[in-house]
Design a protein around this motif. Sequence first.
Motif, PDB file in Angstrom:
ATOM      1  N   ASP A   1       0.933  -1.207  -0.157  1.00 15.47           N
ATOM      2  CA  ASP A   1       0.029  -0.131  -0.192  1.00 15.47           C
ATOM      3  C   ASP A   1       0.797   1.458  -0.068  1.00 15.47           C
ATOM      4  O   ASP A   1       0.493   2.217  -0.909  1.00 15.47           O
ATOM      5  N   GLN A   2       2.049   1.311   0.733  1.00 16.40           N
ATOM      6  CA  GLN A   2       2.771   2.471   0.816  1.00 16.40           C
ATOM      7  C   GLN A   2       3.468   2.577  -0.445  1.00 16.40           C
ATOM      8  O   GLN A   2       3.531   3.751  -1.110  1.00 16.40           O
TER       9      GLN A   2
ATOM     10  N   VAL B   1       0.544   4.074  -2.761  1.00 17.38           N
ATOM     11  CA  VAL B   1       0.111   5.334  -2.527  1.00 17.38           C
ATOM     12  C   VAL B   1       1.286   6.302  -2.610  1.00 17.38           C
ATOM     13  O   VAL B   1       1.088   7.627  -3.029  1.00 17.38           O
ATOM     14  N   ASN B   2       2.460   6.040  -2.086  1.00 15.99           N
ATOM     15  CA  ASN B   2       3.393   6.855  -1.723  1.00 15.99           C
ATOM     16  C   ASN B   2       4.390   7.041  -3.072  1.00 15.99           C
ATOM     17  O   ASN B   2       5.181   7.975  -3.125  1.00 15.99           O
TER      18      ASN B   2
END
Lengths: 283, 318
Positions: free
Chosen positions: B93-94, B97-98
């Motif tokens: 997820d990191q 998203v990032n």
Amino acid sequence: MNTAFQSCSADELTKKASEARRIILETVHYANAGHVGGPLSAIDMLIALYFSVMNINPDDPQWEDRDRFVLSKGHSAVALYTALALRGYFPLEELKTFDHIDSRLQAHPDMKLLPGLDMSSGSLGLGISTAVGLALGAKLKHQTFYTYCMIGDGESQEGQVWEAADVASKYKLNNLIAFLDYNKLQQYGWKGTDREREVPVTAPELRWEAFGWNVISIDGHDMAQILDACAQAKTVADRPTVIIAHTLKGKGVSFMENNYLWHAKVPDADELNRAIHEIEAEG
Amino acid sequence: MTSMLSEKQAAMRDVFGDVLLELSKADPRVLALDGDLANSTKLDKVAEHNPSQFLQMGIAEQNMLSVAAGLAAVGFQPWTCSFAAFISKRAIDQIQVNVAQPKLDVKMVGAYSGLLTGCTGKTHQALEDIAMMRSLAHMVVLAPADGIEVRRVMEFAHQYNGPVYIRLARDPLPYLFDDSHTFTLGKGVQVKSGSHVTIISTGTETVRALQAAELLEGEGIRAAVLHMPSIKPIDHEAIIRAAETTGAIVTAEEHSIIGGLGSAVAEVLVENRPVPMRRVGVRDLNAESGSNEALLKKFGIAPEHIAEAVREVLARKV
């Protein structure tokens, strides 16, 4: 840079925050989407940052030495957009595109679309880590800008927040100033009684202190306290600072305040009118 | 380039450490971020010889990837490194998203990928990392086959401005290529020619694909081997050409058959030039700990399994 607003008094900032509250509610009503509770608890701090505290230049949003801001609690995007628009990053009129297809104003902040955004966010718990990266980068490059970050209290249930807290402390990031928007409500909360629902994160002061941070507790709706806390944070030489801002979710509108149902509820026309009336009477 | 397997061997991680040290010394933007595995992944070469560009992030991969995004946003090129299992599965997820969504210049190096992770078993094997990384928008996914190609892929990643996932292996592998080898994003490398079937392989499995092709030579089956160091973007042209010229495809990878190279190749074939095809990889199973030899045999990715898949697919060839 930023000279036009350096002299804003706490009273002027409070008035500006009141104007922002009205715009937040109108924007959510117009879009028929978005959050209101969190944005209303966060907006005083955002106005303080963008109109007084941060060293920024809206005419040059990518200016290399600018202070950075990360909205870790990305659900309050509408509050950040409102602060940016009021500060002159883009026309207020553009707020009408909030959450619409093709808009630069996505439901959660997208740094690739809007030049005023220093980081994308939305998935909870990540933003504080990216802020650690920005602050660490400043140290490595010997740049003097500050990185500000706003974390939600519900969001602080994510373990990554504490991974970030640990690393920020280890690298002595005194150029990192975090706000905890401690409004004590989240979308639904812990399953159980209503009382349990009201405590998203317990003893944040103790927790952050245990991770080696400088901790300042304030009333997050008191402009003078917000400004003072930022000034204090900048005097710390060896640690990051967290400002535990005690706030009210839905602040400024009696029927929204401290009511978890207004986490992401859109006010209808009548509710909007009542809300604006209250905000204007108060302001 | 040569397609002969060399006597000379190198562990990808050793090359990785050396090259990252060189890149960091040549470019102050390059930072090495470690998740407390530097002596395994060989990121320790940067820690020892260029400590000012080495950052210890601790055993916290999610934070490491998000911190890397912040560093990239102020102009650094962070190279995050951990075991492939933790980079991909823990921090997906990191990464999305990032890193991937904002197309930030972060490199993700998954050491100890695949099945052969040094008797560590299913928690430390990464059999899904290609599938996970490949599904992210803007993500480049690379799996080099030998030490020379690790260097080329890293040189490419350094020049490329955006997210790149590089899949490495733990154990020494023979050299396939010599110094003249080049890497081009989105291009496959024909390492052996043949007319009956094409084995399309990636990463560590290309060595085994060549060994399979040698086994098949003895039976009069001439298998081409097309190595795909670039899984995303993938070489559509070469895959379609292989289907047209040999009429049958076998894919081989040290990865699950779900979502990896085999899936990527099947997607291209189905939309362009369907031919009989078979995928060699771990078949929807949790693996386990064990010796390399035992693992390859039990989970069906040894050269003899590739050869068997070739025989099966040839029987279906029109």
